[in-house]
Write an enzyme that holds these catalytic residues in place. Structure first.
Site, PDB file in Angstrom:
ATOM      1  N   SER A  92       0.839  -1.208   0.000  1.00  0.00           N
ATOM      2  CA  SER A  92       0.000   0.000   0.000  1.00  0.00           C
ATOM      3  C   SER A  92       0.866   1.247   0.000  1.00  0.00           C
ATOM      4  CB  SER A  92      -0.886   0.034   1.237  1.00  0.00           C
ATOM      5  OG  SER A  92      -1.653  -1.110   1.300  1.00  0.00           O
TER       6      SER A  92
ATOM      7  N   ARG B  92       1.410   4.262  -3.001  1.00  0.00           N
ATOM      8  CA  ARG B  92       1.155   5.685  -2.726  1.00  0.00           C
ATOM      9  C   ARG B  92       2.418   6.522  -2.888  1.00  0.00           C
ATOM     10  NH1 ARG B  92      -2.459   2.379  -0.526  1.00  0.00           N
ATOM     11  NH2 ARG B  92      -4.541   3.101   0.006  1.00  0.00           N
TER      12      ARG B  92
ATOM     13  N   GLY C 223      -6.042  -3.937  -8.098  1.00  0.00           N
ATOM     14  CA  GLY C 223      -7.249  -3.205  -7.726  1.00  0.00           C
ATOM     15  C   GLY C 223      -6.898  -1.871  -7.089  1.00  0.00           C
TER      16      GLY C 223
ATOM     17  N   ARG D 237     -13.291  -7.427 -10.873  1.00  0.00           N
ATOM     18  CA  ARG D 237     -13.403  -6.732  -9.580  1.00  0.00           C
ATOM     19  C   ARG D 237     -14.390  -5.562  -9.670  1.00  0.00           C
ATOM     20  NH1 ARG D 237      -8.194  -7.373  -7.122  1.00  0.00           N
ATOM     21  NH2 ARG D 237      -9.062  -6.376  -5.266  1.00  0.00           N
TER      22      ARG D 237
ATOM     23  N   SER E 266     -13.668   0.443   2.952  1.00  0.00           N
ATOM     24  CA  SER E 266     -12.677   0.218   1.894  1.00  0.00           C
ATOM     25  C   SER E 266     -11.702   1.386   1.821  1.00  0.00           C
ATOM     26  CB  SER E 266     -13.376   0.040   0.539  1.00  0.00           C
ATOM     27  OG  SER E 266     -12.431   0.190  -0.501  1.00  0.00           O
TER      28      SER E 266
ATOM     29  N   ASP F 192      -6.860  -8.358   5.006  1.00  0.00           N
ATOM     30  CA  ASP F 192      -6.054  -9.189   4.109  1.00  0.00           C
ATOM     31  C   ASP F 192      -5.438 -10.394   4.816  1.00  0.00           C
ATOM     32  OD1 ASP F 192      -6.508  -7.800   1.828  1.00  0.00           O
ATOM     33  OD2 ASP F 192      -4.776  -6.473   2.048  1.00  0.00           O
TER      34      ASP F 192
ATOM     35  N   ARG G 142     -12.311 -15.340  -0.951  1.00  0.00           N
ATOM     36  CA  ARG G 142     -11.389 -15.934   0.030  1.00  0.00           C
ATOM     37  C   ARG G 142     -12.091 -16.782   1.076  1.00  0.00           C
ATOM     38  NH1 ARG G 142      -7.028 -10.952   0.360  1.00  0.00           N
ATOM     39  NH2 ARG G 142      -5.888 -11.651  -1.474  1.00  0.00           N
TER      40      ARG G 142
END
Ligand code: NAP
Length: 753
Positions: free
Chosen positions: A337, A341, A409, A437, A483, A631, A662
């Site tokens: 992540s 960024r 994604g 997705r 999210s 996750d 999952r």
């Protein structure tokens, strides 16, 4: 069926006549012969010696010096001589061709072959006329150079005309497919323009460079010291000069346009060098270097990483032996992540940003390439170091085509926010897994801000089309789901929006975007579960140290927690409070976890995490921890199976729309390994098998190409009674390129196959 029957069944043509039987013609004749596609093969060439050689080789049944004699009664005529001879040959044979004969050619240019046919037959061309061009060759020529496999795995471009009959097209296509070629169709004009750039121009440049150096006074020295680069670049200058002379003149218009494009790009590079213009120079070179592989990935819809790519064509699996230990000090790769960024904000900042610890994984590379496509100069990541020459919030340039997101994604959702605010239109595409997705969740709030954005796939999925030039307005948005990607997409769009944008979260999600915006000097106001950003500011370049990824570390935390006598230290892992759900949940289950050497890095808290073996117990996972560990559940399910008593997860419906479903995929795998569990719409109930001995049996698990599923079942091996095989593990490199190496180092016996 006897061999003769098989060959007779394959017959496509009674009699095939080749005019010209050199490298290309004789290779095709060899294919027809080897596959039994023609009952009789004849040829006409200029010299008798070619015909004699072909007869000796058995490539043809009869040879003629006059092409007229060859084409009598032929139902396929292949023009396989230099393109410049087409009109003369067609004029000679025109009156002797069977009315229903198929006429095709192999010429490297198509416009002049078509013109030659029009000159001979008039505007009404025979319906059997199908021009074609095999994109295969060699620097050798002549009948002896031909090879039966010359066309295998090469492209053949067929350029059917309005007058071409479907039967003729089908037979020519079938013939080239039998040669092992990949047959594609395009118009004559497109063919000549594309080939002018991809084949004719490179050959011209190779001839030109050799000539330039050969005509220097010191030419002997030059050729004596010519290194590999010169040899590689000029290899194609060894091709047949007569053939290339013909091609250059035959495709004059398109080649001249290609030369103009080349000259102006060369002038641009010359100016950059003259002016010591370092950043645009490295920008041009890095873009060019990446473009060579990037476009292949886009066309083939494959990942960026060589390792992933090689393995994605040859599926990969992990084979894990039962038992093993878990000890040592490990450095886990950088946080995905934060890596994403760092590229995004570095690109949009003013000044140069240096990043260390960058995760050179598939997804972050997709982000990097997207910004390169929009004109940002970014050096190649080396040992986790990347330099980004920021262009400021208003400096992105329109990309030349669709932006390719691979299977990321995160890139898609965050970039949607950035692109919604740009002055230019964009299209976001990805690989087959990305195109499943859901993307409406980000498109909807962006539309509320004034964006024009369309999810053009079925069910609100990619490709995404974004129209530029919209004035965005700040909104007050209550996120319908927890999210971080949607929140971040909105906050990024807010940088260009009028007024304030506030996002309210139902539960806290990862706040890497907020932290990194602050690190780049952008004001972000966080009040409880509300985050507010006001448009119109600027980002200032900074240096970012990416912490080790806690989501990757989670596999080793669980591995140590379930393995007798384990003692593992994971170095400088990001312990952002929005990500530490896995630590909290494991602690509640009784794991022995402690934090050492806590510090701050690039706005993110980090620490060494020590995990020692302990007895785990089943728990009802608190729902407030779910978004903080979203996750990590595949790994946590493995921990739950090794705990005493039942573990219940609720409030995690989000897991069903990750890289795989999952919940279902983990339940299926756990069942195969003999664990009693029940998937529910928003979670799972797992009956723990206790702290002693083997918990998992042996078996073959389908990971559905989901990296986290693959790694979770790998660590299950530590408490298994037999071998576990995990299929479809090539995607592990997307987040954790050296997973198996570290797992081996720590004491798991795992093999990649
Ligand atoms: P090649 O090995 O030199 O063979 C050319 C053949 O054409 C020879 O059999 C030659 O006869 C015959 N020929 C030459 N001039 C002729 C004329 N005026 N009339 C009738 N026959 C004539 O050439 P190639 O590499 O096979 O190339 C043939 C065609 O394939 C060309 O149109 C070329 O553009 C195309 N092509 C070539 C490549 C490549 O890499 N080589 C790739 C794709 C397409 P002799 O044997 O008696 O000399």
């Amino acid at each position: 069926m006897s061999e003769t029957d098989l060959i007779l069944e394959n017959v496509l043509f009674e009699k095939v006549a080749f005019i010209g039987l050199g490298l290309i013609g004789s290779s095709l004749a060899r294919v027809l012969r080897a596959k039994g596609l023609a009952r009789q093969i004849v040829a006409s060439t200029r010299s008798q010696s070619t015909l004699d050689q072909a007869l000796t080789l058995g490539v043809i049944d009869a040879g003629f010096s006059n092409p007229v004699d060859a084409v009598i009664d032929a139902d396929l005529i292949v023009l396989a001589m230099p393109v410049g001879a087409t009109e003369v040959v067609l004029r000679a044979i025109a009156k002797h061709i069977k009315p229903d004969a198929i006429i095709t050619d192999v010429g490297s240019t198509k416009g002049n072959v078509l013109q030659a046919a029009i000159n001979v037959f008039g505007e009404t061309l025979p319906s059997g006329f199908v021009p074609a061009h095999p994109i295969a060759g060699a620097e050798k020529s002549g009948v002896m150079a031909g090879k039966v496999d010359l066309f295998r795995h090469h492209k053949v471009i067929v350029t059917p005309l309005d007058s071409t009959s479907s039967d003729a097209l089908a037979k020519v296509t079938q013939m080239w497919k039998a040669a092992g070629a990949d047959v594609m169709q395009m118009t004559v004009a497109d063919h000549d323009e594309i080939l002018a750039h991809t084949s004719h121009l490179p050959h011209l440049l190779a001839f030109n460079l050799v000539e330039q150096l050969a005509s220097r006074a010191d030419n002997l020295d030059i050729f004596r010291f010519a290194a590999g680069g010169f040899r590689d670049f000029t290899r194609i200058a060894a091709s047949d000069p007569q053939m290339w002379h013909d091609i250059f003149l035959a495709n004059k218009k398109a080649i001249l346009a290609a030369i103009d494009g080349f000259t102006s790009q060369l002038d641009h590079l010359k100016t950059l060098i003259e002016n010591d213009d370092s950043t645009p120079l490295i920008g041009t070179l890095t873009r060019a270097q990446a473009a060579r592989t990037h476009f292949t990935h886009m066309i083939e819809k494959t990942p960026y990483l060589e390792a992933v790519m090689n393995n994605s064509t040859t599926p990969q699996q992990f084979i894990v032996q039962p038992g093993g230990s878990m000890t040592g000090t490990l450095t886990i790769p950088g946080d995905k992540s934060v890596s994403h960024r760092s590229i995004m904000l570095g690109a949009l900042a003013e000044g140069t940003t240096h990043v260390t610890g960058f995760l050179e994984g598939e997804d972050a590379l997709a982000t990097l390439q997207a910004f390169r496509d929009m004109g940002v100069v970014i050096t190649d990541p080396k040992n986790g170091e990347v330099t980004i020459h920021g262009v400021g919030l208003h400096g992105l340039k329109p990309p030349q085509g669709a932006l390719y997101m691979g299977n990321s994604g995160t890139t898609t959702r965050l970039l949607s926010g950035i692109l919604a605010a740009q002055a230019f239109d964009t299209v976001l595409t990805g690989d087959p897994s990305l195109t499943k997705r859901p993307m409406e969740r980000i498109a909807k709030p962006l539309r509320l801000m004034g964006a024009k954005i369309q999810t053009t796939g079925e069910k609100g999925t990619p490709p995404i089309s974004i129209s530029g030039g919209q004035a965005l307005e700040g909104i007050d948005y209550l996120l319908p789901m927890a999210s971080a990607q949607v929140k971040s997409g909105i906050l990024l769009a807010a940088l260009w929006s009028k007024g304030k944008t506030t996002v309210t979260e139902p539960e806290p999600t990862r706040d890497h975007t907020e932290r990194m915006l602050k690190a780049f000097g952008y004001a972000v106001d966080v009040q409880g579960n509300k985050v507010t950003v006001e448009g119109g500011g600027k980002l200032t370049a900074t240096n970012i140290q990416v912490p080790a990824d806690i989501s990757s570390a989670a596999f080793f935390m669980v591995a140590a927690a379930i393995t007798p006598n384990a003692n593992v230290v994971l170095r400088q892992v990001g312990i952002n409070p929005t990500r530490t759900g896995v630590i909290e949940i494991l602690k509640q289950m009784g794991a022995n976890i402690s934090l050492e050497n806590e510090a701050m890095a690039g706005g993110e808290p980090v620490a060494d995490i020590r995990i020692q073996a302990s007895k785990l117990k089943g728990i009802h996972i608190p729902e407030d921890q779910v978004p903080l560990a979203i996750d990590e559940f595949p790994a946590l399910f493995i921990a739950a199976a090794c705990a005493e008593g039942q573990t219940v997860l609720t409030g995690a419906a989000e897991l069903r729309v990750k890289e795989s479903d999952r919940i279902q995929v983990m339940a299926d795998g756990l069942h195969i390994l003999g664990v009693d569990c029940t998937p529910t719409p928003d979670g799972m109930i797992i009956e723990g098998k206790g702290n002693q001995g083997a918990v998992f049996g042996s078996g073959t698990i389908e990971s559905h190409h989901d990296h986290r599923i693959a790694m979770s079942f790998s660590i299950a091996g530590l408490r298994a009674s037999g071998e576990i095989t995990i299929i479809g593990t090539e995607t592990v490199a997307t987040s954790f390129p050296n997973f198996t190496v570290l797992a081996q180092q720590a004491g798991l016996t795992i093999k990649v196959q």
